[in-house]
Design a protein around this motif. Structure first.
Motif, PDB file in Angstrom:
ATOM      1  N   ALA A 141       0.829  -1.203   0.000  1.00 51.81           N
ATOM      2  CA  ALA A 141       0.000   0.000   0.000  1.00 51.81           C
ATOM      3  C   ALA A 141       0.863   1.252   0.000  1.00 51.81           C
ATOM      4  O   ALA A 141       0.405   2.326  -0.399  1.00 51.81           O
ATOM      5  CB  ALA A 141      -0.917   0.012   1.221  1.00 51.81           C
ATOM      6  N   PHE A 142       2.117   1.119   0.443  1.00 56.36           N
ATOM      7  CA  PHE A 142       2.994   2.270   0.638  1.00 56.36           C
ATOM      8  C   PHE A 142       4.078   2.373  -0.425  1.00 56.36           C
ATOM      9  O   PHE A 142       4.512   3.473  -0.761  1.00 56.36           O
ATOM     10  CB  PHE A 142       3.593   2.199   2.044  1.00 56.36           C
ATOM     11  CG  PHE A 142       2.539   2.009   3.097  1.00 56.36           C
ATOM     12  CD1 PHE A 142       1.700   3.046   3.450  1.00 56.36           C
ATOM     13  CD2 PHE A 142       2.330   0.767   3.679  1.00 56.36           C
ATOM     14  CE1 PHE A 142       0.692   2.866   4.392  1.00 56.36           C
ATOM     15  CE2 PHE A 142       1.333   0.569   4.625  1.00 56.36           C
ATOM     16  CZ  PHE A 142       0.508   1.626   4.977  1.00 56.36           C
ATOM     17  N   VAL A 143       4.530   1.238  -0.943  1.00 51.71           N
ATOM     18  CA  VAL A 143       5.414   1.195  -2.110  1.00 51.71           C
ATOM     19  C   VAL A 143       4.902   0.061  -2.988  1.00 51.71           C
ATOM     20  O   VAL A 143       4.884  -1.091  -2.556  1.00 51.71           O
ATOM     21  CB  VAL A 143       6.885   0.934  -1.725  1.00 51.71           C
ATOM     22  CG1 VAL A 143       7.766   0.985  -2.984  1.00 51.71           C
ATOM     23  CG2 VAL A 143       7.384   1.948  -0.703  1.00 51.71           C
ATOM     24  N   PRO A 144       4.474   0.347  -4.219  1.00 49.15           N
ATOM     25  CA  PRO A 144       3.838  -0.693  -5.028  1.00 49.15           C
ATOM     26  C   PRO A 144       4.818  -1.724  -5.565  1.00 49.15           C
ATOM     27  O   PRO A 144       5.990  -1.420  -5.810  1.00 49.15           O
ATOM     28  CB  PRO A 144       3.211   0.097  -6.178  1.00 49.15           C
ATOM     29  CG  PRO A 144       4.082   1.308  -6.306  1.00 49.15           C
ATOM     30  CD  PRO A 144       4.481   1.659  -4.893  1.00 49.15           C
ATOM     31  N   PHE A 145       4.307  -2.932  -5.729  1.00 48.19           N
ATOM     32  CA  PHE A 145       5.046  -4.004  -6.380  1.00 48.19           C
ATOM     33  C   PHE A 145       4.802  -3.843  -7.882  1.00 48.19           C
ATOM     34  O   PHE A 145       3.672  -4.024  -8.344  1.00 48.19           O
ATOM     35  CB  PHE A 145       4.536  -5.349  -5.884  1.00 48.19           C
ATOM     36  CG  PHE A 145       5.261  -6.547  -6.415  1.00 48.19           C
ATOM     37  CD1 PHE A 145       6.598  -6.497  -6.787  1.00 48.19           C
ATOM     38  CD2 PHE A 145       4.601  -7.764  -6.537  1.00 48.19           C
ATOM     39  CE1 PHE A 145       7.266  -7.601  -7.265  1.00 48.19           C
ATOM     40  CE2 PHE A 145       5.252  -8.886  -7.015  1.00 48.19           C
ATOM     41  CZ  PHE A 145       6.586  -8.804  -7.383  1.00 48.19           C
ATOM     42  N   PRO A 146       5.807  -3.485  -8.672  1.00 44.45           N
ATOM     43  CA  PRO A 146       5.575  -3.194 -10.081  1.00 44.45           C
ATOM     44  C   PRO A 146       4.912  -4.321 -10.866  1.00 44.45           C
ATOM     45  O   PRO A 146       4.184  -4.060 -11.828  1.00 44.45           O
ATOM     46  CB  PRO A 146       6.986  -2.907 -10.620  1.00 44.45           C
ATOM     47  CG  PRO A 146       7.728  -2.382  -9.432  1.00 44.45           C
ATOM     48  CD  PRO A 146       7.203  -3.185  -8.275  1.00 44.45           C
ATOM     49  N   LYS A 147       5.128  -5.555 -10.465  1.00 41.50           N
ATOM     50  CA  LYS A 147       4.530  -6.678 -11.186  1.00 41.50           C
ATOM     51  C   LYS A 147       3.056  -6.890 -10.819  1.00 41.50           C
ATOM     52  O   LYS A 147       2.373  -7.672 -11.478  1.00 41.50           O
ATOM     53  CB  LYS A 147       5.320  -7.960 -10.905  1.00 41.50           C
ATOM     54  CG  LYS A 147       6.719  -7.962 -11.506  1.00 41.50           C
ATOM     55  CD  LYS A 147       7.459  -9.253 -11.187  1.00 41.50           C
ATOM     56  CE  LYS A 147       8.876  -9.227 -11.778  1.00 41.50           C
ATOM     57  NZ  LYS A 147       9.653 -10.446 -11.415  1.00 41.50           N
ATOM     58  N   ALA A 148       2.576  -6.218  -9.790  1.00 40.65           N
ATOM     59  CA  ALA A 148       1.177  -6.372  -9.366  1.00 40.65           C
ATOM     60  C   ALA A 148       0.573  -4.992  -9.112  1.00 40.65           C
ATOM     61  O   ALA A 148       0.220  -4.646  -7.988  1.00 40.65           O
ATOM     62  CB  ALA A 148       1.079  -7.242  -8.123  1.00 40.65           C
ATOM     63  N   PRO A 149       0.429  -4.178 -10.159  1.00 39.10           N
ATOM     64  CA  PRO A 149      -0.016  -2.798  -9.952  1.00 39.10           C
ATOM     65  C   PRO A 149      -1.431  -2.663  -9.430  1.00 39.10           C
ATOM     66  O   PRO A 149      -1.700  -1.788  -8.589  1.00 39.10           O
ATOM     67  CB  PRO A 149       0.130  -2.165 -11.346  1.00 39.10           C
ATOM     68  CG  PRO A 149       0.124  -3.311 -12.302  1.00 39.10           C
ATOM     69  CD  PRO A 149       0.762  -4.453 -11.572  1.00 39.10           C
ATOM     70  N   THR A 150      -2.359  -3.500  -9.918  1.00 42.84           N
ATOM     71  CA  THR A 150      -3.740  -3.370  -9.451  1.00 42.84           C
ATOM     72  C   THR A 150      -3.849  -3.793  -7.993  1.00 42.84           C
ATOM     73  O   THR A 150      -4.506  -3.127  -7.182  1.00 42.84           O
ATOM     74  CB  THR A 150      -4.703  -4.188 -10.321  1.00 42.84           C
ATOM     75  OG1 THR A 150      -4.593  -3.750 -11.677  1.00 42.84           O
ATOM     76  CG2 THR A 150      -6.136  -4.007  -9.867  1.00 42.84           C
ATOM     77  N   TYR A 151      -3.200  -4.896  -7.628  1.00 42.58           N
ATOM     78  CA  TYR A 151      -3.208  -5.334  -6.226  1.00 42.58           C
ATOM     79  C   TYR A 151      -2.653  -4.228  -5.333  1.00 42.58           C
ATOM     80  O   TYR A 151      -3.251  -3.873  -4.314  1.00 42.58           O
ATOM     81  CB  TYR A 151      -2.378  -6.603  -6.068  1.00 42.58           C
ATOM     82  CG  TYR A 151      -2.234  -7.044  -4.630  1.00 42.58           C
ATOM     83  CD1 TYR A 151      -3.213  -7.823  -4.027  1.00 42.58           C
ATOM     84  CD2 TYR A 151      -1.129  -6.674  -3.866  1.00 42.58           C
ATOM     85  CE1 TYR A 151      -3.098  -8.217  -2.698  1.00 42.58           C
ATOM     86  CE2 TYR A 151      -1.000  -7.074  -2.542  1.00 42.58           C
ATOM     87  CZ  TYR A 151      -1.986  -7.847  -1.964  1.00 42.58           C
ATOM     88  OH  TYR A 151      -1.861  -8.230  -0.655  1.00 42.58           O
ATOM     89  N   SER A 152      -1.517  -3.678  -5.717  1.00 42.03           N
ATOM     90  CA  SER A 152      -0.901  -2.619  -4.909  1.00 42.03           C
ATOM     91  C   SER A 152      -1.835  -1.427  -4.771  1.00 42.03           C
ATOM     92  O   SER A 152      -1.966  -0.841  -3.687  1.00 42.03           O
ATOM     93  CB  SER A 152       0.423  -2.191  -5.544  1.00 42.03           C
ATOM     94  OG  SER A 152       1.319  -3.274  -5.659  1.00 42.03           O
ATOM     95  N   ALA A 153      -2.500  -1.070  -5.868  1.00 39.78           N
ATOM     96  CA  ALA A 153      -3.422   0.069  -5.835  1.00 39.78           C
ATOM     97  C   ALA A 153      -4.613  -0.198  -4.925  1.00 39.78           C
ATOM     98  O   ALA A 153      -5.077   0.702  -4.219  1.00 39.78           O
ATOM     99  CB  ALA A 153      -3.895   0.385  -7.254  1.00 39.78           C
ATOM    100  N   THR A 154      -5.124  -1.431  -4.925  1.00 38.94           N
ATOM    101  CA  THR A 154      -6.257  -1.735  -4.043  1.00 38.94           C
ATOM    102  C   THR A 154      -5.853  -1.633  -2.584  1.00 38.94           C
ATOM    103  O   THR A 154      -6.648  -1.189  -1.740  1.00 38.94           O
ATOM    104  CB  THR A 154      -6.842  -3.135  -4.316  1.00 38.94           C
ATOM    105  OG1 THR A 154      -5.866  -4.153  -4.036  1.00 38.94           O
ATOM    106  CG2 THR A 154      -7.332  -3.277  -5.750  1.00 38.94           C
ATOM    107  N   LYS A 155      -4.651  -2.027  -2.273  1.00 34.56           N
ATOM    108  CA  LYS A 155      -4.216  -1.956  -0.885  1.00 34.56           C
ATOM    109  C   LYS A 155      -3.954  -0.514  -0.460  1.00 34.56           C
ATOM    110  O   LYS A 155      -4.217  -0.135   0.692  1.00 34.56           O
ATOM    111  CB  LYS A 155      -2.984  -2.837  -0.673  1.00 34.56           C
ATOM    112  CG  LYS A 155      -3.273  -4.324  -0.850  1.00 34.56           C
ATOM    113  CD  LYS A 155      -4.397  -4.798   0.060  1.00 34.56           C
ATOM    114  CE  LYS A 155      -4.662  -6.281  -0.031  1.00 34.56           C
ATOM    115  NZ  LYS A 155      -5.737  -6.728   0.879  1.00 34.56           N
ATOM    116  N   ALA A 156      -3.448   0.305  -1.389  1.00 36.51           N
ATOM    117  CA  ALA A 156      -3.306   1.731  -1.095  1.00 36.51           C
ATOM    118  C   ALA A 156      -4.674   2.357  -0.852  1.00 36.51           C
ATOM    119  O   ALA A 156      -4.847   3.193   0.047  1.00 36.51           O
ATOM    120  CB  ALA A 156      -2.585   2.431  -2.247  1.00 36.51           C
TER     121      ALA A 156
END
Length: 247
Positions: A141-156
């Motif tokens: 949520a705080f630094v995105p995982f480039p290979k999982a952009p949508t997942y990272s965005a949902t957690k942010a």
């Protein structure tokens, strides 16, 4: 959040982080209800634990959530803690036009699922003693995982939602965010044995220790997630992104 004497609902409680925490909460003297889509996993989760119950729920189905909430409050009127843990994660190549089915499913599961369930239960929780909502986000949520952009965005998004929710529910329902690091679970293929990821039992044990702190922290952060959580404040986002790119 008190550590014992609760009635706790854990979504995604049939495996991974949800399962580990649900069983620990049960063993600490709480009644626990686990939900998920896999009935077999749910039954295995509650085996040998008399104060655990399993109820199937698909958090992507808005109508199912509404019906579930009415049923669960009727069956467990002392329900006072909701743990939004269910989630999915997929690797994505966003460098060219693609099928968005997985991305859309990630948004529905990881954002709309908990938002809808909170909405369905908030009136009940607001009149319960010692009530709490625990939203499981991620260090990503705080630094995105480039290979999982949508997942990272949902957690942010869920981090932001939790902050706002905490303010609106102040004095009514405690709002806690649990942001895990990379943990050895079956969230993605091969993750349960991946080197460098935190063993699930170690993570769950540290989380339970943090929940026992008085007052309960607004954010439950194990030591392994701190490089992600503090990256922006410390000016280390580029370095953390480089490490994530290599995974």
């Amino acid at each position: 959040m008190k550590t014992t004497g609760n009635t706790i609902l854990v979504t995604g409680g049939g495996s991974g982080i949800g399962l580990a925490l649900a069983q620990r909460w049960h063993d600490a003297g709480n009644k626990v209800i686990v939900t998920g889509r896999n009935a077999e996993k749910l039954q295995a989760a509650i085996a040998g634990r008399p104060n655990m119950s399993a109820v199937s729920l698909d958090v992507t189905d808005a109508d199912a959530i509404a019906a579930f909430a009415k049923d669960i409050v009727a069956r467990f009127p002392n329900l006072n803690v909701l743990v939004n843990n269910a989630g999915i994660m997929n690797a994505e190549d966003v460098s060219a036009k693609r099928d968005l089915t997985q991305a859309e499913a990630t948004v529905v599961t990881n954002i709309l699922g908990p938002v809808r369930l909170i909405d369905a239960l908030v009136d009940h929780l607001a009149v319960q003693a010692d009530s709490a909502i625990v939203n499981v986000t991620s260090g990503l949520a705080f630094v995105p995982f480039p290979k999982a952009p949508t997942y990272s965005a949902t957690k942010a998004a869920m981090h932001s939602y939790s902050v706002a929710l905490r303010i609106q529910l102040e004095g009514k329902v405690e709002v806690i965010e649990l942001a895990p690091p990379a943990v050895r679970t079956d969230l993605t293929p091969g993750q349960s044995t991946r080197e460098g990821y935190m063993p699930l039992d170690d993570f769950a044990d540290e989380v339970m220790t943090l929940f026992a702190v008085e007052p309960t922290p607004e954010e439950i952060l194990v030591q392994n997630v701190m490089p992600l959580r503090t990256a922006e404040a410390n000016g280390t986002v580029p370095q953390v992104l480089e490490r994530l790119k290599a995974l």
